[in-house]
Design a protein around this motif. Structure first.
Motif, PDB file in Angstrom:
ATOM      1  N   CYS A  89      40.108  36.870  50.029  1.00 35.06           N
ATOM      2  CA  CYS A  89      39.413  38.065  49.565  1.00 35.06           C
ATOM      3  C   CYS A  89      39.630  38.373  48.089  1.00 35.06           C
ATOM      4  O   CYS A  89      40.668  38.067  47.514  1.00 35.06           O
ATOM      5  CB  CYS A  89      39.862  39.266  50.382  1.00 35.06           C
ATOM      6  N   PHE A  90      38.610  39.047  47.532  1.00 36.22           N
ATOM      7  CA  PHE A  90      38.643  39.513  46.148  1.00 36.22           C
ATOM      8  C   PHE A  90      38.869  41.021  46.132  1.00 36.22           C
ATOM      9  O   PHE A  90      38.274  41.754  46.929  1.00 36.22           O
ATOM     10  CB  PHE A  90      37.310  39.224  45.458  1.00 36.22           C
ATOM     11  N   LEU A  91      39.676  41.499  45.206  1.00 34.88           N
ATOM     12  CA  LEU A  91      39.865  42.932  45.064  1.00 34.88           C
ATOM     13  C   LEU A  91      38.577  43.569  44.552  1.00 34.88           C
ATOM     14  O   LEU A  91      37.844  42.963  43.765  1.00 34.88           O
ATOM     15  CB  LEU A  91      41.009  43.217  44.095  1.00 34.88           C
ATOM     16  N   ARG A  92      38.323  44.769  45.007  1.00 34.50           N
ATOM     17  CA  ARG A  92      37.136  45.502  44.557  1.00 34.50           C
ATOM     18  C   ARG A  92      37.103  45.540  43.028  1.00 34.50           C
ATOM     19  O   ARG A  92      38.095  45.773  42.368  1.00 34.50           O
ATOM     20  CB  ARG A  92      37.161  46.934  45.111  1.00 34.50           C
ATOM     21  N   GLY A  93      35.906  45.301  42.484  1.00 33.99           N
ATOM     22  CA  GLY A  93      35.731  45.271  41.040  1.00 33.99           C
ATOM     23  C   GLY A  93      35.616  43.861  40.491  1.00 33.99           C
ATOM     24  O   GLY A  93      35.167  43.673  39.351  1.00 33.99           O
ATOM     25  N   THR A  94      36.006  42.859  41.293  1.00 38.26           N
ATOM     26  CA  THR A  94      35.903  41.465  40.851  1.00 38.26           C
ATOM     27  C   THR A  94      34.440  41.083  40.658  1.00 38.26           C
ATOM     28  O   THR A  94      33.598  41.348  41.516  1.00 38.26           O
ATOM     29  CB  THR A  94      36.536  40.524  41.894  1.00 38.26           C
ATOM     30  N   ARG A  95      34.136  40.432  39.552  1.00 40.92           N
ATOM     31  CA  ARG A  95      32.751  40.033  39.260  1.00 40.92           C
ATOM     32  C   ARG A  95      32.493  38.600  39.718  1.00 40.92           C
ATOM     33  O   ARG A  95      33.238  37.680  39.369  1.00 40.92           O
ATOM     34  CB  ARG A  95      32.468  40.184  37.775  1.00 40.92           C
ATOM     35  N   ILE A  96      31.432  38.451  40.503  1.00 39.88           N
ATOM     36  CA  ILE A  96      31.030  37.172  41.075  1.00 39.88           C
ATOM     37  C   ILE A  96      29.769  36.685  40.367  1.00 39.88           C
ATOM     38  O   ILE A  96      28.854  37.466  40.107  1.00 39.88           O
ATOM     39  CB  ILE A  96      30.744  37.304  42.587  1.00 39.88           C
ATOM     40  N   TRP A 141      54.330  49.182  47.383  1.00 40.90           N
ATOM     41  CA  TRP A 141      53.562  48.407  48.347  1.00 40.90           C
ATOM     42  C   TRP A 141      54.459  47.329  48.958  1.00 40.90           C
ATOM     43  O   TRP A 141      55.283  46.726  48.272  1.00 40.90           O
ATOM     44  CB  TRP A 141      52.378  47.713  47.678  1.00 40.90           C
ATOM     45  N   ALA A 142      54.290  47.086  50.253  1.00 42.41           N
ATOM     46  CA  ALA A 142      54.995  45.973  50.884  1.00 42.41           C
ATOM     47  C   ALA A 142      54.547  44.671  50.246  1.00 42.41           C
ATOM     48  O   ALA A 142      53.410  44.549  49.776  1.00 42.41           O
ATOM     49  CB  ALA A 142      54.705  45.949  52.385  1.00 42.41           C
ATOM     50  N   LYS A 143      55.414  43.690  50.234  1.00 44.65           N
ATOM     51  CA  LYS A 143      55.115  42.424  49.563  1.00 44.65           C
ATOM     52  C   LYS A 143      53.851  41.780  50.117  1.00 44.65           C
ATOM     53  O   LYS A 143      53.015  41.272  49.364  1.00 44.65           O
ATOM     54  CB  LYS A 143      56.303  41.471  49.695  1.00 44.65           C
ATOM     55  N   HIS A 144      53.689  41.801  51.447  1.00 42.80           N
ATOM     56  CA  HIS A 144      52.534  41.123  52.040  1.00 42.80           C
ATOM     57  C   HIS A 144      51.214  41.817  51.701  1.00 42.80           C
ATOM     58  O   HIS A 144      50.146  41.224  51.841  1.00 42.80           O
ATOM     59  CB  HIS A 144      52.697  41.026  53.567  1.00 42.80           C
ATOM     60  N   ALA A 145      51.281  43.078  51.265  1.00 42.22           N
ATOM     61  CA  ALA A 145      50.069  43.832  50.983  1.00 42.22           C
ATOM     62  C   ALA A 145      49.566  43.655  49.559  1.00 42.22           C
ATOM     63  O   ALA A 145      48.432  44.018  49.252  1.00 42.22           O
ATOM     64  CB  ALA A 145      50.317  45.323  51.248  1.00 42.22           C
ATOM     65  N   ARG A 146      50.387  43.095  48.706  1.00 43.19           N
ATOM     66  CA  ARG A 146      50.059  43.047  47.279  1.00 43.19           C
ATOM     67  C   ARG A 146      49.179  41.849  46.919  1.00 43.19           C
ATOM     68  O   ARG A 146      49.302  40.778  47.511  1.00 43.19           O
ATOM     69  CB  ARG A 146      51.352  42.999  46.467  1.00 43.19           C
ATOM     70  N   ASP A 196      51.009  49.131  41.481  1.00 42.17           N
ATOM     71  CA  ASP A 196      51.519  50.504  41.422  1.00 42.17           C
ATOM     72  C   ASP A 196      50.434  51.521  41.075  1.00 42.17           C
ATOM     73  O   ASP A 196      50.561  52.708  41.416  1.00 42.17           O
ATOM     74  CB  ASP A 196      52.654  50.603  40.399  1.00 42.17           C
ATOM     75  N   ASP A 197      49.391  51.082  40.404  1.00 41.57           N
ATOM     76  CA  ASP A 197      48.334  52.001  39.988  1.00 41.57           C
ATOM     77  C   ASP A 197      47.326  52.271  41.096  1.00 41.57           C
ATOM     78  O   ASP A 197      46.390  53.048  40.906  1.00 41.57           O
ATOM     79  CB  ASP A 197      47.601  51.440  38.764  1.00 41.57           C
ATOM     80  N   TYR A 198      47.496  51.609  42.239  1.00 44.57           N
ATOM     81  CA  TYR A 198      46.536  51.757  43.338  1.00 44.57           C
ATOM     82  C   TYR A 198      47.172  52.485  44.515  1.00 44.57           C
ATOM     83  O   TYR A 198      48.257  52.117  44.962  1.00 44.57           O
ATOM     84  CB  TYR A 198      46.059  50.389  43.836  1.00 44.57           C
ATOM     85  N   ASP A 199      46.489  53.503  45.021  1.00 43.83           N
ATOM     86  CA  ASP A 199      46.875  54.103  46.295  1.00 43.83           C
ATOM     87  C   ASP A 199      46.057  53.508  47.430  1.00 43.83           C
ATOM     88  O   ASP A 199      46.355  53.724  48.610  1.00 43.83           O
ATOM     89  CB  ASP A 199      46.667  55.621  46.263  1.00 43.83           C
ATOM     90  N   GLU A 200      45.012  52.764  47.055  1.00 43.77           N
ATOM     91  CA  GLU A 200      44.163  52.095  48.034  1.00 43.77           C
ATOM     92  C   GLU A 200      43.762  50.736  47.477  1.00 43.77           C
ATOM     93  O   GLU A 200      43.398  50.610  46.309  1.00 43.77           O
ATOM     94  CB  GLU A 200      42.910  52.936  48.313  1.00 43.77           C
ATOM     95  N   LEU A 201      43.879  49.705  48.291  1.00 44.45           N
ATOM     96  CA  LEU A 201      43.454  48.364  47.921  1.00 44.45           C
ATOM     97  C   LEU A 201      42.298  47.967  48.821  1.00 44.45           C
ATOM     98  O   LEU A 201      42.455  47.919  50.048  1.00 44.45           O
ATOM     99  CB  LEU A 201      44.613  47.372  48.075  1.00 44.45           C
ATOM    100  N   VAL A 202      41.146  47.690  48.224  1.00 43.34           N
ATOM    101  CA  VAL A 202      39.955  47.316  48.994  1.00 43.34           C
ATOM    102  C   VAL A 202      39.584  45.890  48.619  1.00 43.34           C
ATOM    103  O   VAL A 202      39.371  45.578  47.448  1.00 43.34           O
ATOM    104  CB  VAL A 202      38.776  48.261  48.711  1.00 43.34           C
ATOM    105  N   PHE A 203      39.522  45.026  49.625  1.00 41.02           N
ATOM    106  CA  PHE A 203      39.219  43.617  49.414  1.00 41.02           C
ATOM    107  C   PHE A 203      37.909  43.240  50.115  1.00 41.02           C
ATOM    108  O   PHE A 203      37.572  43.802  51.157  1.00 41.02           O
ATOM    109  CB  PHE A 203      40.343  42.737  49.972  1.00 41.02           C
ATOM    110  N   PHE A 204      37.215  42.264  49.541  1.00 42.56           N
ATOM    111  CA  PHE A 204      35.967  41.758  50.111  1.00 42.56           C
ATOM    112  C   PHE A 204      36.033  40.241  50.221  1.00 42.56           C
ATOM    113  O   PHE A 204      36.571  39.568  49.328  1.00 42.56           O
ATOM    114  CB  PHE A 204      34.778  42.120  49.210  1.00 42.56           C
ATOM    115  N   HIS A 205      35.455  39.699  51.308  1.00 38.32           N
ATOM    116  CA  HIS A 205      35.292  38.258  51.385  1.00 38.32           C
ATOM    117  C   HIS A 205      33.838  37.928  51.701  1.00 38.32           C
ATOM    118  O   HIS A 205      33.125  38.692  52.352  1.00 38.32           O
ATOM    119  CB  HIS A 205      36.249  37.591  52.374  1.00 38.32           C
TER     120      HIS A 205
END
Length: 296
Positions: A89-96, A141-146, A196-205
């Motif tokens: 997955c790509f973090l939100r904001g990634t340009r394709i 954030w937990a390590k697996h979440a980063r 650290d700057d994110y309270d929410e991480l949104v990923f897309f695949h």
């Protein structure tokens, strides 16, 4: 000229020694950490994985990607999942790179054409993803979440052309081999980002009609494989739809695909003085030399 060649050889030798040391540490961690975790946290893994990582929800769309619905309701599947990346997955904001230029991944829809390395222009067949929310803003954030952060120009000059953030299990193409980003961390140009700057991480695949490589911020990254990828991720569902179709093959050979294969690859790297340099060694040496060049 001879001095320059000798300096390059010395730099590569120092880099190889550093990589061997890193492999020793990684192998020790892969053996020791699960044992210590079982001793310290004897409860089920699902409860343990969720600690410090926040809540996670998944979604998937075979039709038009309803972004507003996702933002409001968090998708179809809900619950806490651990895992090493939970997909490619790509973090939100990634340009394709698409047929109409670069577009943010969250703005894409099923049917949009993307530029691929092996199949030319291909339409998106399916879009899925997941969201992680940090329960307490003051808790790391937990390590697996980063996500893994690949710095600008870490792979080659202007590749990627801005920092790229992906899940650790997301593989990148090097020559004719795919390597997960998490296996390439060198703590300089490729890092496990604290987020650290994110309270929410949104990923897309993104899934195409066949497994392929597309360009994210100019870097060659794999698409989602049409298969149960939990074999290469620790836990948690990757897809929110069921399929009876035969699994897709990888478009190119993939190494370090899951803990078992990564352990074997790093073990072979330790034996490279006798076996000779492995493909994994060549790739990491190239990245280390890039890091040194960028630092200079």
């Amino acid at each position: 000229m001879l001095d320059s060649i000798e300096q390059t050889k010395q730099a590569r030798a120092v880099t190889r020694r550093a990589l061997l040391t890193r492999d020793v540490k990684a192998l020790c961690a892969m053996v020791a950490v699960p044992t210590l975790a079982q001793l310290m946290f004897p409860e089920p893994a699902s409860a343990r994985d969720g600690w410090g990582g926040g809540r996670e929800s998944h979604w998937g769309h075979g039709g038009h990607h309803d972004r507003d619905h996702d933002e409001r309701h968090g998708g179809r599947e809900h619950g806490e999942h651990g895992g090493h990346g939970s997909g490619k997955c790509f973090l939100r904001g990634t340009r394709i790179l698409t047929t109409s230029g670069e577009r943010k991944v969250e703005d894409l829809a099923v049917g949009d054409g993307v530029r691929s390395v092996f199949g030319g222009t291909r339409p998106i067949q399916w879009i899925g993803g997941f969201r992680r929310c940090r329960v307490d803003a003051g808790t790391p954030w937990a390590k697996h979440a980063r996500p893994v952060r690949i710095a600008r120009s870490a792979l080659a000059p202007d590749v990627p052309h801005t920092d790229l953030l992906v899940t650790p299990g997301h593989a990148l193409l090097f020559d004719d081999v795919l390597v997960p980003a998490g296996s390439l961390i060198n703590d300089s140009t490729i890092t496990l980002d604290p987020a650290d700057d994110y309270d929410e991480l949104v990923f897309f695949h993104l899934e195409l009609d066949a497994h392929d490589v597309i360009y994210a911020e100019g870097a060659p990254c794999e698409t989602l494989l049409q298969a149960d990828e939990t074999a290469s991720e620790a836990t948690g569902p990757v897809r929110s739809r069921q399929t009876t179709e035969a699994p897709m093959p990888h478009c190119r050979p993939i190494i370090c695909n899951g803990p078992g294969r990564e352990f074997t690859t790093r073990l072979r790297s330790l034996m490279s003085p006798w076996l000779g340099p492995q493909r994994f060694d060549d790739i990491r040496t190239h990245l280390e030399m890039r890091a040194i060049e960028m630092a200079g």
